[in-house]
Write a protein that holds these residues in place. Structure first.
Motif, PDB file in Angstrom:
ATOM      1  N   ILE A 156     -28.773  27.183   7.740  1.00 14.77           N
ATOM      2  CA  ILE A 156     -30.094  27.226   7.116  1.00 14.77           C
ATOM      3  C   ILE A 156     -30.762  28.565   7.415  1.00 14.77           C
ATOM      4  O   ILE A 156     -30.579  29.140   8.479  1.00 14.77           O
ATOM      5  CB  ILE A 156     -31.001  26.051   7.561  1.00 14.77           C
ATOM      6  N   PRO A 157     -31.533  29.067   6.467  1.00 16.38           N
ATOM      7  CA  PRO A 157     -32.256  30.327   6.676  1.00 16.38           C
ATOM      8  C   PRO A 157     -33.404  30.137   7.662  1.00 16.38           C
ATOM      9  O   PRO A 157     -33.824  29.008   7.934  1.00 16.38           O
ATOM     10  CB  PRO A 157     -32.796  30.667   5.282  1.00 16.38           C
ATOM     11  N   GLN A 202     -31.782  16.284  12.106  1.00 18.93           N
ATOM     12  CA  GLN A 202     -32.834  17.100  11.494  1.00 18.93           C
ATOM     13  C   GLN A 202     -32.985  18.349  12.332  1.00 18.93           C
ATOM     14  O   GLN A 202     -32.933  18.277  13.565  1.00 18.93           O
ATOM     15  CB  GLN A 202     -34.165  16.339  11.466  1.00 18.93           C
ATOM     16  N   GLY A 206     -33.054  30.935  11.691  1.00 23.34           N
ATOM     17  CA  GLY A 206     -31.890  30.593  10.874  1.00 23.34           C
ATOM     18  C   GLY A 206     -30.675  30.378  11.749  1.00 23.34           C
ATOM     19  O   GLY A 206     -30.659  30.723  12.932  1.00 23.34           O
ATOM     20  N   GLY A 264     -36.941  29.818   9.365  1.00 24.24           N
ATOM     21  CA  GLY A 264     -38.196  29.216   8.941  1.00 24.24           C
ATOM     22  C   GLY A 264     -38.033  27.969   8.109  1.00 24.24           C
ATOM     23  O   GLY A 264     -39.015  27.436   7.580  1.00 24.24           O
ATOM     24  N   GLN A 265     -36.814  27.485   7.989  1.00 20.25           N
ATOM     25  CA  GLN A 265     -36.605  26.299   7.158  1.00 20.25           C
ATOM     26  C   GLN A 265     -36.104  25.119   7.984  1.00 20.25           C
ATOM     27  O   GLN A 265     -35.646  25.267   9.111  1.00 20.25           O
ATOM     28  CB  GLN A 265     -35.600  26.599   6.042  1.00 20.25           C
ATOM     29  N   SER A 266     -36.180  23.957   7.379  1.00 21.48           N
ATOM     30  CA  SER A 266     -35.710  22.729   8.011  1.00 21.48           C
ATOM     31  C   SER A 266     -34.594  22.137   7.170  1.00 21.48           C
ATOM     32  O   SER A 266     -34.478  22.410   5.984  1.00 21.48           O
ATOM     33  CB  SER A 266     -36.846  21.711   8.115  1.00 21.48           C
ATOM     34  N   THR A 267     -33.801  21.319   7.820  1.00 22.15           N
ATOM     35  CA  THR A 267     -32.766  20.607   7.087  1.00 22.15           C
ATOM     36  C   THR A 267     -32.526  19.259   7.751  1.00 22.15           C
ATOM     37  O   THR A 267     -32.850  19.060   8.925  1.00 22.15           O
ATOM     38  CB  THR A 267     -31.450  21.410   7.053  1.00 22.15           C
ATOM     39  N   SER A 268     -31.987  18.348   7.013  1.00 23.47           N
ATOM     40  CA  SER A 268     -31.549  17.078   7.597  1.00 23.47           C
ATOM     41  C   SER A 268     -30.210  16.730   6.965  1.00 23.47           C
ATOM     42  O   SER A 268     -29.968  17.023   5.782  1.00 23.47           O
ATOM     43  CB  SER A 268     -32.576  15.975   7.357  1.00 23.47           C
ATOM     44  N   THR A 321     -34.949  22.376  12.570  1.00 25.20           N
ATOM     45  CA  THR A 321     -35.833  23.433  12.079  1.00 25.20           C
ATOM     46  C   THR A 321     -35.571  24.662  12.934  1.00 25.20           C
ATOM     47  O   THR A 321     -35.432  24.544  14.152  1.00 25.20           O
ATOM     48  CB  THR A 321     -37.310  23.032  12.223  1.00 25.20           C
ATOM     49  N   THR A 322     -35.450  25.800  12.314  1.00 29.38           N
ATOM     50  CA  THR A 322     -35.217  27.009  13.110  1.00 29.38           C
ATOM     51  C   THR A 322     -36.058  28.151  12.571  1.00 29.38           C
ATOM     52  O   THR A 322     -36.214  28.308  11.352  1.00 29.38           O
ATOM     53  CB  THR A 322     -33.732  27.410  13.109  1.00 29.38           C
TER      54      THR A 322
END
Lengths: 173, 201
Positions: free
Chosen positions: B97-98, B36, B42, B100-104, B38-39
């Motif tokens: 990922i752009p 997971q 990006g 301000g977004q999170s990813t997992s 978050t940045t």
């Protein structure tokens, strides 16, 4: 006379010892469940020391993603290279790996990981067949690739490619 | 750690595997990385994996032992079927990922050795360093390490009358199914060669 020219050119091409390049589209592979597994060779006829280049294409024909847990294609696919034999024989012996083939197929440490194929995605792999397998005599070799499908397709389902024939021509005298 | 006829190599050759996969190819992996991120700015996230190994292969014909050995404490670049760097690149391993977004995302790996009929016994001893890395999307930015997981597996498969039995198994983290967090780290991975160059001698 005009119609004779293509025929003449055709003869010249064969006599020039250069096997013709494949002009027809590669054969469509067989479909097993959502997988279509196609095998093709770059030429129908090879001279004895030509590299025999075959290409396998594994395609997701489904309308949804497929996950497949696989090692590298040279290790993952079963590759049946059937030795020449008389037509009446109901079976063919399989070619054995060359030393280089042994190194490539069984290098010691290997790993597999999940790959996701989206609808229409393909895994295209190229193999130099006579670098991997001992193909000792000029003749016809029948070749088919296969692998065991993921269990979500069915238990012990084998995905087979189409069968191709590669011909090693006798060396020119 | 098990020996099985689950297809990993050349269709039906049994293998000495890390992890037990009772239902082959149903998506059950050997080791799973759950990530997971978050940045604020990006960027890309990826895994890079190094391996240290000391495997051995005893020939059935004459008892000769072939060794595949990186050397003690020497780590080399591991490879995956995709042969990419960072690895796992064709399994969505590099995730952009752009800001301000999170990813997992989830990746997995299943190391194994082939158990061909040439061998009387095969021993695996493999240690891994898996780096979780971040790459800013600015020109010339390099990957930097966010965290590191060490894991390992080993065992011996012995042939008898055409079937294989497994002994001396080990693996970390343990017990089987254990979940561990990566260790925060900014250590950059270093390697001199690729594991494919470490042949059986």
């Amino acid at each position: 006379m005009i119609r004779m020219i293509p025929l003449l050119l055709l003869c010249v091409a064969f006599q020039g010892q250069e096997p013709p390049a494949r002009e027809s589209p590669p054969p469509q592979g067989r479909q097993t469940g959502p997988f279509r597994f196609s095998l093709s060779a770059d030429k129908p006829v090879y001279r004895p020391d030509d590299p025999i280049l075959v290409t396998s294409v594994l395609r997701n024909e489904a309308d949804h993603d497929l996950s497949i847990f696989m090692s590298s294609p040279i290790q993952f696919y079963g590759k049946d290279v059937m030795l020449p034999g008389p037509a009446w024989l109901p079976f063919r012996n399989l070619a054995v790996l060359t030393d280089e083939g042994q190194r490539q197929v069984f290098p010691g440490h290997m790993s597999a990981s999940s790959r996701v194929l989206k609808p229409g995605d393909e895994i295209v792999s190229k193999f130099e067949l006579n670098k991997i397998y001992v193909m000792p005599v000029p003749d016809d070799y029948h070749v088919v690739f296969h692998f065991r499908a993921p269990d979500y397709i069915g238990k012990n389902v084998i995905v087979m490619s189409n069968e191709i024939v590669v011909t090693i021509a006798k060396a020119a005298p | 750690v098990n020996a099985s006829n689950q297809q990993n190599v050349d269709a039906n050759t049994p293998t000495l595997n890390f992890g037990y996969n009772p239902s082959f190819n149903n998506g059950s992996p050997r080791i799973t990385y759950n990530m997971q991120a978050t940045t604020g700015y990006g960027g890309g996230f990826a895994l890079l994996q190094l391996i240290n190994l000391a495997n051995s292969f005893t020939l059935a014909s004459n008892g000769h032992v072939g060794n595949q050995n990186t050397g003690a404490n020497v780590y080399v670049l591991d490879t995956t079927p995709s042969n990419t760097i960072p690895q796992f690149g064709d399994t969505n391993g590099v995730v952009i990922i752009p800001g301000g977004q999170s990813t997992s995302f989830t990746l997995n790996d299943g190391p194994f050795l082939g158990l061909t009929s040439n061998y009387a016994s095969v021993t695996a001893s493999e240690n891994f360093q898996t780096y979780f890395m971040y790459q800013p999307q600015t020109a010339g930015a390099i990957c930097v390490t966010l965290g590191l997981i060490n894991w390992s597996w080993g065992g011996t498969a012995t042939a008898s009358n055409g079937s294989w039995s497994v002994s001396a198994t080990s693996f970390t983290p343990s017990p089987a199914g254990a979940t561990v967090m990566y260790t925060n780290s900014n250590k950059l991975p270093q390697w001199a060669t690729n594991v494919t160059t470490v042949g059986i001698q």
